[in-house]
Design a protein around this motif. Structure first.
Motif, mmCIF file in Angstrom:
data_model
loop_
_atom_site.group_PDB
_atom_site.id
_atom_site.type_symbol
_atom_site.label_atom_id
_atom_site.label_comp_id
_atom_site.label_asym_id
_atom_site.label_seq_id
_atom_site.Cartn_x
_atom_site.Cartn_y
_atom_site.Cartn_z
ATOM 1 N N GLY A 42 0.834 -1.206 0.000
ATOM 2 C CA GLY A 42 0.000 0.000 0.000
ATOM 3 C C GLY A 42 0.860 1.243 0.000
ATOM 4 N N SER A 43 0.641 2.094 0.975
ATOM 5 C CA SER A 43 1.405 3.349 1.051
ATOM 6 C C SER A 43 2.626 3.231 1.954
ATOM 7 N N VAL A 44 2.857 2.050 2.492
ATOM 8 C CA VAL A 44 3.971 1.860 3.421
ATOM 9 C C VAL A 44 5.106 1.084 2.744
ATOM 10 N N TRP A 45 6.297 1.671 2.767
ATOM 11 C CA TRP A 45 7.482 1.048 2.171
ATOM 12 C C TRP A 45 8.501 0.794 3.282
ATOM 13 N N THR A 46 9.076 -0.395 3.294
ATOM 14 C CA THR A 46 10.102 -0.716 4.284
ATOM 15 C C THR A 46 11.280 -1.372 3.570
ATOM 16 N N SER A 47 12.493 -1.117 4.083
ATOM 17 C CA SER A 47 13.680 -1.703 3.465
ATOM 18 C C SER A 47 14.411 -2.587 4.460
ATOM 19 N N ALA A 48 15.334 -3.388 3.938
ATOM 20 C CA ALA A 48 16.005 -4.397 4.748
ATOM 21 C C ALA A 48 17.237 -3.889 5.484
ATOM 22 N N GLY A 49 17.674 -2.703 5.211
ATOM 23 C CA GLY A 49 18.873 -2.199 5.875
ATOM 24 C C GLY A 49 19.291 -0.879 5.264
ATOM 25 N N VAL A 50 20.479 -0.421 5.614
ATOM 26 C CA VAL A 50 20.951 0.887 5.161
ATOM 27 C C VAL A 50 21.108 0.956 3.644
ATOM 28 N N THR A 51 21.916 0.058 3.066
ATOM 29 C CA THR A 51 22.118 0.113 1.626
ATOM 30 C C THR A 51 20.860 -0.286 0.863
ATOM 31 N N ALA A 52 20.020 -1.114 1.490
ATOM 32 C CA ALA A 52 18.759 -1.489 0.848
ATOM 33 C C ALA A 52 17.847 -0.279 0.702
ATOM 34 N N GLY A 53 18.112 0.754 1.505
ATOM 35 C CA GLY A 53 17.341 1.992 1.381
ATOM 36 C C GLY A 53 17.551 2.643 0.019
ATOM 37 N N ILE A 54 18.725 2.411 -0.582
ATOM 38 C CA ILE A 54 18.990 2.929 -1.929
ATOM 39 C C ILE A 54 18.073 2.243 -2.927
ATOM 40 N N ASP A 55 17.919 0.927 -2.774
ATOM 41 C CA ASP A 55 17.030 0.172 -3.651
ATOM 42 C C ASP A 55 15.591 0.662 -3.507
ATOM 43 N N LEU A 56 15.188 0.898 -2.265
ATOM 44 C CA LEU A 56 13.833 1.394 -2.012
ATOM 45 C C LEU A 56 13.647 2.772 -2.645
ATOM 46 N N ALA A 57 14.644 3.650 -2.495
ATOM 47 C CA ALA A 57 14.548 4.990 -3.059
ATOM 48 C C ALA A 57 14.434 4.956 -4.578
ATOM 49 N N LEU A 58 15.195 4.065 -5.217
ATOM 50 C CA LEU A 58 15.115 3.924 -6.670
ATOM 51 C C LEU A 58 13.732 3.429 -7.088
ATOM 52 N N ALA A 59 13.158 2.536 -6.292
ATOM 53 C CA ALA A 59 11.817 2.039 -6.593
ATOM 54 C C ALA A 59 10.784 3.162 -6.484
ATOM 55 N N LEU A 60 10.981 4.050 -5.528
ATOM 56 C CA LEU A 60 10.084 5.201 -5.380
ATOM 57 C C LEU A 60 10.197 6.141 -6.579
ATOM 58 N N VAL A 61 11.440 6.354 -7.024
ATOM 59 C CA VAL A 61 11.660 7.199 -8.199
ATOM 60 C C VAL A 61 10.980 6.582 -9.418
ATOM 61 N N GLU A 62 11.126 5.259 -9.571
ATOM 62 C CA GLU A 62 10.518 4.579 -10.718
ATOM 63 C C GLU A 62 8.998 4.693 -10.669
ATOM 64 N N LYS A 63 8.418 4.577 -9.488
ATOM 65 C CA LYS A 63 6.965 4.669 -9.343
ATOM 66 C C LYS A 63 6.463 6.056 -9.745
ATOM 67 N N ASP A 64 7.212 7.102 -9.365
ATOM 68 C CA ASP A 64 6.772 8.481 -9.636
ATOM 69 C C ASP A 64 7.194 8.999 -11.006
ATOM 70 N N LEU A 65 8.416 8.628 -11.450
ATOM 71 C CA LEU A 65 8.972 9.255 -12.652
ATOM 72 C C LEU A 65 9.281 8.296 -13.795
ATOM 73 N N GLY A 66 9.089 6.998 -13.581
ATOM 74 C CA GLY A 66 9.300 6.052 -14.676
ATOM 75 C C GLY A 66 10.676 5.427 -14.696
ATOM 76 N N ARG A 67 10.806 4.381 -15.513
ATOM 77 C CA ARG A 67 12.021 3.582 -15.564
ATOM 78 C C ARG A 67 13.213 4.334 -16.134
ATOM 79 N N SER A 68 12.994 5.156 -17.224
ATOM 80 C CA SER A 68 14.159 5.826 -17.821
ATOM 81 C C SER A 68 14.835 6.774 -16.856
#
Length: 204
Positions: A42-68
């Motif tokens: 839903g609206s809640v995103w959780t990551s597995a650790g510090v560096t995994a936060g980068i993966d989560l942030a990229l996923a947020l960018v993809e959701k809002d601004l697209g893959r390119s």
């Protein structure tokens, strides 16, 4: 903090692999997933650790601004757009380091990965009965001897795949898998990637 506030009740959630069991025990209403690097429920995103936060942030960018746009950001940061595998890729050796009682045994196992590592052999090496060894080992490491050996064999194979051009068959034999198919199944089960793909992505 999210779990304590009730935000995660009834939701899927990720956290660092070392705390998954603790989170699940303390907050039984949370559906803790131990392998994903991040989880969106839903609206809640959780990551597995510090560096995994980068993966989560990229996923947020993809959701809002697209893959390119996300690919451009990933290239700029020199990181994977989506890292292969999940938390199962954590170092087996590091995970077992906490079990000081079996440190000497783990060193011995790593030197004899291609040998007979049956329960009776490990118990003899530790100076215990099979039943006593199984119980103490599980208490110290949180896993069975068989699962720990599989992880150590996969880790050794990963090193050879990335650092050498040794043929797959020889790697499988040297790490104690016996066959390429057995090694492939272990890779798929533990890190969700084939040995061939692992070498293609991480080989030198």
């Amino acid at each position: 903090m999210l779990a304590a506030a009730g935000v995660l009740d009834g939701r899927r959630s990720a956290t660092h692999w070392n705390y998954c069991a603790k989170l699940a025990r303390r907050f039984p209403a949370v559906r803790v997933e131990s392998d994903p690097i991040f989880v969106c429920d839903g609206s809640v995103w959780t990551s597995a650790g510090v560096t995994a936060g980068i993966d989560l942030a990229l996923a947020l960018v993809e959701k809002d601004l697209g893959r390119s746009m996300t690919l451009a950001v990933a290239r700029y940061l020199v990181v994977y757009l989506k890292r292969p595998g999940g938390q199962a890729q954590f170092s087996a050796a590091l995970a077992l380091q906490a079990a000081d009682k079996f440190g000497a045994l783990h060193d011995w196992i790593n030197k004899h990965l291609a040998s007979d590592l049956s329960l009776s052999v490990l118990a003899d090496q530790s100076g215990m009965s099979k039943r006593s060894f199984s119980r103490h080992y599980a208490e110290a490491t949180g896993q069975t001897p068989a699962r720990a050996i599989e992880r150590l064999r996969v880790e050794a194979a990963r090193h050879l795949l990335s650092e050498s051009r040794m043929p797959m068959k020889r790697i499988a034999q040297r790490c104690g898998f016996g066959s390429e198919e057995t090694m492939r199944r272990s890779f798929h089960r533990l890190i969700d990637i084939t040995p061939q793909d692992y070498r293609a992505r991480f080989g030198s």
